[in-house]
Enzyme design. Sequence first.
Site, short mmCIF file in Angstrom:
data_model
loop_
_atom_site.label_atom_id
_atom_site.label_comp_id
_atom_site.label_asym_id
_atom_site.label_seq_id
_atom_site.Cartn_x
_atom_site.Cartn_y
_atom_site.Cartn_z
CD GLU A 174 -3.08 -1.02 2.18
OE1 GLU A 174 -2.97 -0.22 3.12
OE2 GLU A 174 -4.06 -1.79 2.07
CD GLU A 285 -3.65 -5.96 3.34
OE1 GLU A 285 -4.47 -5.21 3.90
OE2 GLU A 285 -2.42 -5.76 3.37
O1 AHR Z 1 -4.97 -5.74 7.33
C1 AHR Z 1 -4.79 -4.57 8.07
C2 AHR Z 1 -4.10 -3.47 7.28
O2 AHR Z 1 -4.93 -3.03 6.24
C3 AHR Z 1 -2.83 -3.85 6.59
O3 AHR Z 1 -1.73 -3.76 7.42
C4 AHR Z 1 -2.73 -2.83 5.51
O4 AHR Z 1 -2.04 -3.31 4.38
C5 AHR Z 1 -4.16 -2.44 5.22
O5 AHR Z 1 -4.32 -1.08 5.24
#
Ligand code: AHR
Length: 490
Positions: A174, A285
């Site tokens: 990110e 994610e």
């Molecule tokens: O999963 C929690 C967080 O969400 C992770 O660390 C990040 O990559 C995202 O913003």
Amino acid sequence: MSQSYRIKVDAERVMGKIDSNIYGHFIEHLGRCIYGGIYEEGSPLSDERGFRKDVLEAVRRIKCPILRWPGGNFASNYHWEDGIGPKEKRPVRFDLAWGKEETNRFGTDEFIEYCRKVGAEPYICINLGTGSLDEAIHWLEYCNSSGNTYYARLREKNGHAQPYRVKYWGIGNEIYGEWQVGHRSAKEYAKVLREYARFMKVVDPSIKVIAVGADDPEWDLEVIKTAGKYIDYISNHQYWGSDDYYETVASAYWIEKRLKLLKSVIEVAQPSIEEKKRVKIALDEWNIWYRGTPENGFEENYALKDALFAAGVFIILHRLCRSVTMANLAQLVNVIGAIHTDKQGLYLTPIYRVFELFVNHTGEVALDALVNSETYDIEGKGFLARRKFKLKGVPYLDASVTLSKDKDKLFIAAVNFHRQEDIECSIILEGFSPGKEARIYELNGPDVMAVNDFDNPERVKITGKTIKNASREFSYVFPAHSATVIELIL
Ligand code: AHR
Ligand code: AHR
């Protein structure tokens, strides 16, 4: 009931192979995901190495194919060398990403050991914040090299003679966001990415590289055009959810829209990449996240509604099987977690049950099924992303139809998203002659807000039964707010 609900399958309409990596997971050094989740030294529930045996058993049941680590945001300030060697000598460091202390008692060797224990491919996300190319190369050598270099030898010295053969490497996390250590623009990132990917592949040409995508066509296009030659995946992150039922389940269809958009971006960038190379999508994610805060350790207890969202996501990923070949739920334990632990035990959330259902009761070959359903229109907003979505024609019933590798079973995985009504649906199979008896697996609970907890761990669960009227054309009533698999024997 209404003729409007229909699932029609044609044996000749094969879409492709579903990559089992779509059922992947993610663990981060955050809250009680690792410490107190999968790893708890000194607990009577842990083995001699500190791995929680009850959690291990639960992770094995959902056949975790790939496990991403160590973050997330944490990755962007993690120095991997702090986490190897004798534990008493490992330094405690301050973690900038989450503002907490990291003991480093769980590091690369423990992570690989965990992956081996559960049968998962390790996926390491490197530090592009406070890290360097040197540090990334050394980490890769430590993991994969069988040469005579300092880092290959160091792994041996730490008791691991054989290379770990870590295939999946994420170049940053990110990095498009100001919350990320090492935040960069698309242009800046694309150049760094190209350099890292190019030279990491000099050390080990067999690795697969995952680039940071931003769910933003401009960012993604820049990254793929610049570094497409060296990357294998572009990532996408999706967090949605709220207390509103239809908003939560409909957000799966927003994810579908975003993934299709990314697929188009890849096609647009294709002329600037080598002919045969296809960049794939890693949804590395994804989850419902709106109740987990720093105050509660980012823990939230998923309800049946959140599980129906997850089942919707899997149906969508089956449809997109040619372009999305990896997905990792964020996260596996406690922190926005599929599994909840305390010092005495664990319970499995409804989202865990969706993995149980899809991993064990769907096939590898995706068929292009026609699903007719009544629909609704909706506007919603993501809590975390603070973005809005507007969707027309969201289905009450959706399904994926898959075939087993040996072509001896056909699986109809359907979600009835309707909050109150059962849906009678006609099922028409062309080119298949199933046996009369079929197994049914149904994930359901008393209502869409139902949760599991330590007192009632089975409020939302999978129940099984057999039906005897399966044929080339039959009907089935999908109960309100359920995810169901009809397993037909061919
Ligand atoms: O999963 C929690 C967080 O969400 C992770 O660390 C990040 O990559 C995202 O913003
Ligand atoms: O086992 C094949 C390859 O060997 C692995 O993918 C790679 O990591 C290692 O060098």
